[in-house]
Structures are given as structure tokens and as C-alpha cells.
Write a protein that holds these residues in place. Structure first.
Motif, mmCIF file in Angstrom:
data_model
loop_
_atom_site.group_PDB
_atom_site.id
_atom_site.type_symbol
_atom_site.label_atom_id
_atom_site.label_comp_id
_atom_site.label_asym_id
_atom_site.label_seq_id
_atom_site.Cartn_x
_atom_site.Cartn_y
_atom_site.Cartn_z
ATOM 1 N N SER A 91 -24.949 115.042 -76.749
ATOM 2 C CA SER A 91 -24.997 115.673 -75.433
ATOM 3 C C SER A 91 -25.062 114.607 -74.343
ATOM 4 N N ARG A 92 -24.858 115.033 -73.095
ATOM 5 C CA ARG A 92 -24.940 114.105 -71.970
ATOM 6 C C ARG A 92 -26.328 113.495 -71.867
ATOM 7 N N ALA A 93 -27.345 114.304 -72.118
ATOM 8 C CA ALA A 93 -28.719 113.801 -72.036
ATOM 9 C C ALA A 93 -28.967 112.743 -73.111
ATOM 10 N N GLU A 94 -28.444 112.954 -74.303
ATOM 11 C CA GLU A 94 -28.627 111.970 -75.377
ATOM 12 C C GLU A 94 -27.881 110.671 -75.058
ATOM 13 N N ARG A 95 -26.693 110.769 -74.483
ATOM 14 C CA ARG A 95 -25.955 109.559 -74.102
ATOM 15 C C ARG A 95 -26.681 108.827 -72.980
ATOM 16 N N PHE A 96 -27.273 109.571 -72.046
ATOM 17 C CA PHE A 96 -28.048 108.965 -70.963
ATOM 18 C C PHE A 96 -29.247 108.219 -71.541
ATOM 19 N N ASP A 97 -29.948 108.850 -72.476
ATOM 20 C CA ASP A 97 -31.089 108.208 -73.122
ATOM 21 C C ASP A 97 -30.678 106.909 -73.799
ATOM 22 N N ASP A 98 -29.510 106.913 -74.442
ATOM 23 C CA ASP A 98 -29.006 105.703 -75.099
ATOM 24 C C ASP A 98 -28.749 104.586 -74.098
ATOM 25 N N LEU A 99 -28.209 104.923 -72.918
ATOM 26 C CA LEU A 99 -27.948 103.911 -71.905
ATOM 27 C C LEU A 99 -29.245 103.309 -71.368
ATOM 28 N N VAL A 100 -30.262 104.140 -71.171
ATOM 29 C CA VAL A 100 -31.565 103.625 -70.728
ATOM 30 C C VAL A 100 -32.157 102.717 -71.803
ATOM 31 N N LEU A 101 -32.050 103.136 -73.045
ATOM 32 C CA LEU A 101 -32.564 102.333 -74.158
ATOM 33 C C LEU A 101 -31.830 100.994 -74.259
ATOM 34 N N ASP A 102 -30.521 100.996 -74.065
ATOM 35 C CA ASP A 102 -29.751 99.746 -74.093
ATOM 36 C C ASP A 102 -30.225 98.777 -73.011
ATOM 37 N N SER A 103 -30.438 99.295 -71.803
ATOM 38 C CA SER A 103 -30.907 98.445 -70.705
ATOM 39 C C SER A 103 -32.310 97.910 -70.974
ATOM 40 N N ALA A 104 -33.172 98.766 -71.493
ATOM 41 C CA ALA A 104 -34.541 98.335 -71.796
ATOM 42 C C ALA A 104 -34.542 97.279 -72.903
ATOM 43 N N GLU A 105 -33.711 97.465 -73.908
ATOM 44 C CA GLU A 105 -33.632 96.469 -74.988
ATOM 45 C C GLU A 105 -33.088 95.144 -74.482
ATOM 46 N N ARG A 106 -32.129 95.193 -73.566
ATOM 47 C CA ARG A 106 -31.590 93.955 -72.989
ATOM 48 C C ARG A 106 -32.696 93.183 -72.270
ATOM 49 N N LEU A 107 -33.489 93.893 -71.479
ATOM 50 C CA LEU A 107 -34.592 93.227 -70.776
ATOM 51 C C LEU A 107 -35.655 92.738 -71.757
ATOM 52 N N GLN A 108 -35.914 93.508 -72.789
ATOM 53 C CA GLN A 108 -36.900 93.110 -73.799
ATOM 54 C C GLN A 108 -36.451 91.835 -74.507
ATOM 55 N N ASP A 109 -35.154 91.727 -74.790
ATOM 56 C CA ASP A 109 -34.635 90.514 -75.432
ATOM 57 C C ASP A 109 -34.776 89.294 -74.527
ATOM 58 N N MET A 110 -34.614 89.503 -73.213
ATOM 59 C CA MET A 110 -34.681 88.386 -72.274
ATOM 60 C C MET A 110 -36.113 88.018 -71.902
ATOM 61 N N TRP A 111 -37.002 89.005 -71.774
ATOM 62 C CA TRP A 111 -38.346 88.786 -71.256
ATOM 63 C C TRP A 111 -39.416 89.235 -72.239
ATOM 64 N N GLY A 112 -39.201 89.131 -73.504
ATOM 65 C CA GLY A 112 -40.041 89.653 -74.570
ATOM 66 C C GLY A 112 -41.524 89.810 -74.296
ATOM 67 N N GLN A 113 -42.256 88.726 -74.137
ATOM 68 C CA GLN A 113 -43.715 88.776 -74.038
ATOM 69 C C GLN A 113 -44.198 89.475 -72.771
ATOM 70 N N GLN A 114 -43.524 89.249 -71.643
ATOM 71 C CA GLN A 114 -43.963 89.867 -70.391
ATOM 72 C C GLN A 114 -43.804 91.386 -70.407
ATOM 73 N N LEU A 115 -42.890 91.897 -71.226
ATOM 74 C CA LEU A 115 -42.646 93.341 -71.264
ATOM 75 C C LEU A 115 -43.295 94.026 -72.462
ATOM 76 N N SER A 116 -44.153 93.320 -73.165
ATOM 77 C CA SER A 116 -44.811 93.965 -74.301
ATOM 78 C C SER A 116 -45.756 95.055 -73.782
ATOM 79 N N GLY A 117 -45.668 96.214 -74.372
ATOM 80 C CA GLY A 117 -46.502 97.337 -73.973
ATOM 81 C C GLY A 117 -45.899 98.222 -72.899
ATOM 82 N N VAL A 118 -44.768 97.822 -72.312
ATOM 83 C CA VAL A 118 -44.117 98.635 -71.291
ATOM 84 C C VAL A 118 -43.310 99.723 -71.985
ATOM 85 N N SER A 119 -43.464 100.956 -71.531
ATOM 86 C CA SER A 119 -42.715 102.087 -72.079
ATOM 87 C C SER A 119 -41.665 102.527 -71.073
ATOM 88 N N PHE A 120 -40.540 103.001 -71.587
ATOM 89 C CA PHE A 120 -39.465 103.520 -70.746
ATOM 90 C C PHE A 120 -39.277 104.985 -71.088
#
Length: 168
Positions: free
Chosen positions: A55-84
Motif C-alpha cells: 500500500s501507499r502507507a507501507e511504501r511511505f514507511d519504507d522511505l522513512v526507514l531508508d532515510s533513518a537507516e542512512r542517518l544511522q549509518d552515518m551518525w551511529g552513536q549520536q542517534l542511538s536510542g532515537v526512534s522514528f
């Protein structure tokens, strides 16, 4: 069967949940539906490999998750514990629109003693703001970067080099 009168001309009938007035059990739509000669639906309508499966909502969730994972890969320790999270619309949207204010695309909630920080993206507002499917992914990433940068207290440009400022 019980009947309650609420106002003149308005009546609510309270019956038993498991049956009808004839005493026969009530069947669901799928059970009532006739499937003569084996011509009913045999399997999935859409295969999981096709784009329309999610669904559109599931694809939207995937895009948010992709962006969050990209930031997590770049800024690992500073973003520990942050939820999206993704929500449909911001709270009190009607009041914001009535006052002439712009609807927020997301929110950053600081962590409390028991819960960590939460970055929320509002799906309907972001989809409405994006010009099309191509721009949607960039806008989602920008919103995630902006609110993560707000949480960390750094400029968004320093958080992700791909970030583009939306309002220039």
C-alpha cells in the motif's frame, strides 16, 4: 429484542449479537458469498514482486526507514536510542488550519526518563506537499534530516551532505 427511545422518531434496536429475528445464526459476508463451480478467488490478486502489492502507507514507511537507516549509518552513536515514527496527520491539524498556520511536516519530541527521543513524520501532509512520486522520496529524506538535526542541535547540511534546503 430491546428497544430504546432516544429522541422523537429515533430508536435504537438492541438484539442478540449471535443471531437474527428468525433464530438462524448470522454468517459473515465471506461465508454467505456463493462460489459456484469453483470460480472464486484462488490466490493472491497481486504477486509480492509487483509494485502494487504494498500500500501507499507501507511504501511511505519504507522511505522513512531508508532515510533513518542512512542517518544511522552515518551518525551511529549520536542517534542511538532515537526512534522514528509515521503518523497520518499532526495533532490539532484543524485548529492549525483554522488559524491560518502551516501544517508541520514532522515533529521532534525530546526523550523523557523512560522513553527515548522520537522523530515523527506526518504522512498525509508530506504526501500533499510533494509534487509527485519522484519528489516524495527527497522530501521525506529532507524532513527526517531536518528534525534529526533539530534533535542533535546541528545544521541539517552538516548532518547529511545530500540534504537540500526546501525553502530557498
Amino acid at each position: 429484542m430491546q428497544s430504546q427511545q432516544h429522541s422523537p422518531g429515533f430508536t435504537i434496536n438492541l438484539g442478540e449479537a449471535g443471531g437474527n429475528s428468525s433464530g438462524a445464526p448470522v454468517r459473515s459476508f465471506r461465508q454467505r458469498r456463493r462460489n459456484r463451480h469453483g470460480r472464486g478467488q484462488r490466490g493472491e490478486v497481486m504477486l509480492p514482486t509487483l509494485p502494487g502489492y504494498r500500500s501507499r502507507a507501507e511504501r511511505f514507511d519504507d522511505l522513512v526507514l531508508d532515510s533513518a537507516e542512512r542517518l544511522q549509518d552515518m551518525w551511529g552513536q549520536q542517534l542511538s536510542g532515537v526512534s522514528f515514527a509515521v503518523e497520518e496527520i499532526p495533532p490539532n491539524l484543524e485548529q492549525l488550519v483554522a488559524e491560518g498556520g502551516a501544517a508541520p511536516l514532522g515533529a521532534c519530541t525530546r526523550g523523557t526518563g523512560t522513553e527515548g527521543p522520537l522523530i515523527t513524520v506526518y504522512r498525509r501532509v508530506v504526501e500533499h506537499t510533494a509534487g509527485g512520486r519522484e519528489e516524495l522520496q527527497d522530501l521525506i529524506h529532507d524532513v527526517v534530516v531536518e528534525y534529526t538535526a533539530e534533535y542533535l542541535g546541528v545544521p541539517p547540511e552538516s548532518l547529511d551532505p545530500v540534504y537540500r534546503r526546501r525553502y530557498q
